[in-house]
Design a protein around this motif. Sequence first.
Motif, mmCIF file in Angstrom:
data_model
loop_
_atom_site.group_PDB
_atom_site.id
_atom_site.type_symbol
_atom_site.label_atom_id
_atom_site.label_comp_id
_atom_site.label_asym_id
_atom_site.label_seq_id
_atom_site.Cartn_x
_atom_site.Cartn_y
_atom_site.Cartn_z
ATOM 1 N N LYS A 307 36.049 42.923 36.343
ATOM 2 C CA LYS A 307 36.002 43.335 37.802
ATOM 3 C C LYS A 307 36.747 42.579 38.666
ATOM 4 O O LYS A 307 37.779 42.539 39.577
ATOM 5 C CB LYS A 307 34.684 43.814 38.360
ATOM 6 C CG LYS A 307 35.083 44.638 39.813
ATOM 7 C CD LYS A 307 33.515 45.092 40.310
ATOM 8 C CE LYS A 307 33.615 45.675 41.486
ATOM 9 N NZ LYS A 307 32.412 46.066 42.028
ATOM 10 N N SER A 308 36.056 41.003 38.550
ATOM 11 C CA SER A 308 36.672 39.990 39.261
ATOM 12 C C SER A 308 38.262 39.697 39.151
ATOM 13 O O SER A 308 38.769 39.077 39.827
ATOM 14 C CB SER A 308 35.929 38.829 38.968
ATOM 15 O OG SER A 308 36.233 37.833 39.481
ATOM 16 N N GLY A 310 40.292 41.975 38.241
ATOM 17 C CA GLY A 310 41.200 42.903 38.576
ATOM 18 C C GLY A 310 41.939 43.776 37.216
ATOM 19 O O GLY A 310 42.817 44.227 37.688
#
Length: 365
Positions: A307-308, A310
């Motif tokens: 998630k960090s 992307g």
Amino acid sequence: MSIEANWPRCTSCHVGYGWQSASFDFKDQSKVDCLVCHDTTGEYKKTPTGAGMPDPVVDLLYVARNVGKSSRQTCGNCHFFGGGGDAVKHGDLDSSIANPTRDIDVHMATDGGNFTCEGCHVTKNHDITGNAMVVSPSNQKHIGCEGCHQGTPHYESILNKHMKKVACQTCHIPTFAKKVPTKTSWDWSTAGSDMKGGKDKYGKPTFAKKKGSFTWGKNIVPTYAWYNGQSHVYQLGDKMDPTKVTKLNEPIGSKDDPKSKLYPFKNHKGKQPYDKKNNYFTTVHLFGKGGYWKTFDWEKSIAAGMKSSGVPFSGEYDFAETIMFWPINHMVSPAEQALDCLDCHGDKGRLDWKALGYKSDPMKK
């Protein structure tokens, strides 16, 4: 693994102050840590988990009043210990280089050339020449032995002829990790388990619950490959085949490439998590709240890391083998310890001729 989602820990070894996220402003000169390179007291240090901020115990005024030129020690504080410890990444850069004897590095020994790092890594306006191959795949700031050793430096013509296709380092760095063992493999798949750790014959750890299993080596004979100054680099999101060993970086070249020379490398093997459905390697949230080093939960830690970064995560993971090539440029031996002809062309020569594109040793013709 990746800097993504692990900013405060990873950036503790870089020259920025407060590099805590992807929004860090590299153009803000007030965030440049000048002291990390120009301290002459030996007392300056950073907080290991502080995003590049100085340790509160440091007397910054005292250090600032005693700045000077960079040294092997200031360069080495980061470059010797990259990856989490002495000689973890580089096989030819470790704490023994700070004050080496001639047999470890003839250039940097006090009874040899007594070079500082910038003796080769020539710097102008803080633009430092030379990059690790994984950092600069296009080799834009190349430095090499030919900067000093020009023309035909050998007494024998056959040796000078070799220079057209063989890098100086290949013969003049017979082994690396001469004094301090270097990490040769890192298996993340065993992390989180309760297997017993121990130490190898060098006294180095073979397992840590947070990081997995390791192997180490000393006085290692390099791996040799053709290199024309360019390299491939695996990028996050690139597809991989989990049944094969993924080369995270690889020198480009061949025996038929006129720009290629034979260079020595350290091979660092790994086993890392990948997304089973998307077939690409993942980033992992290791450090800090909710990180793997606290939860030992791979699925949640990978999800947070991706998630960090992307990049989508399917929720399914496994581990696959990787390998990295680290060029060997330091730990140059004295001339009398350089390789001899039979070290490569003898019956028990060190070169894998088939891997280099030959049917057999070309001298046997």
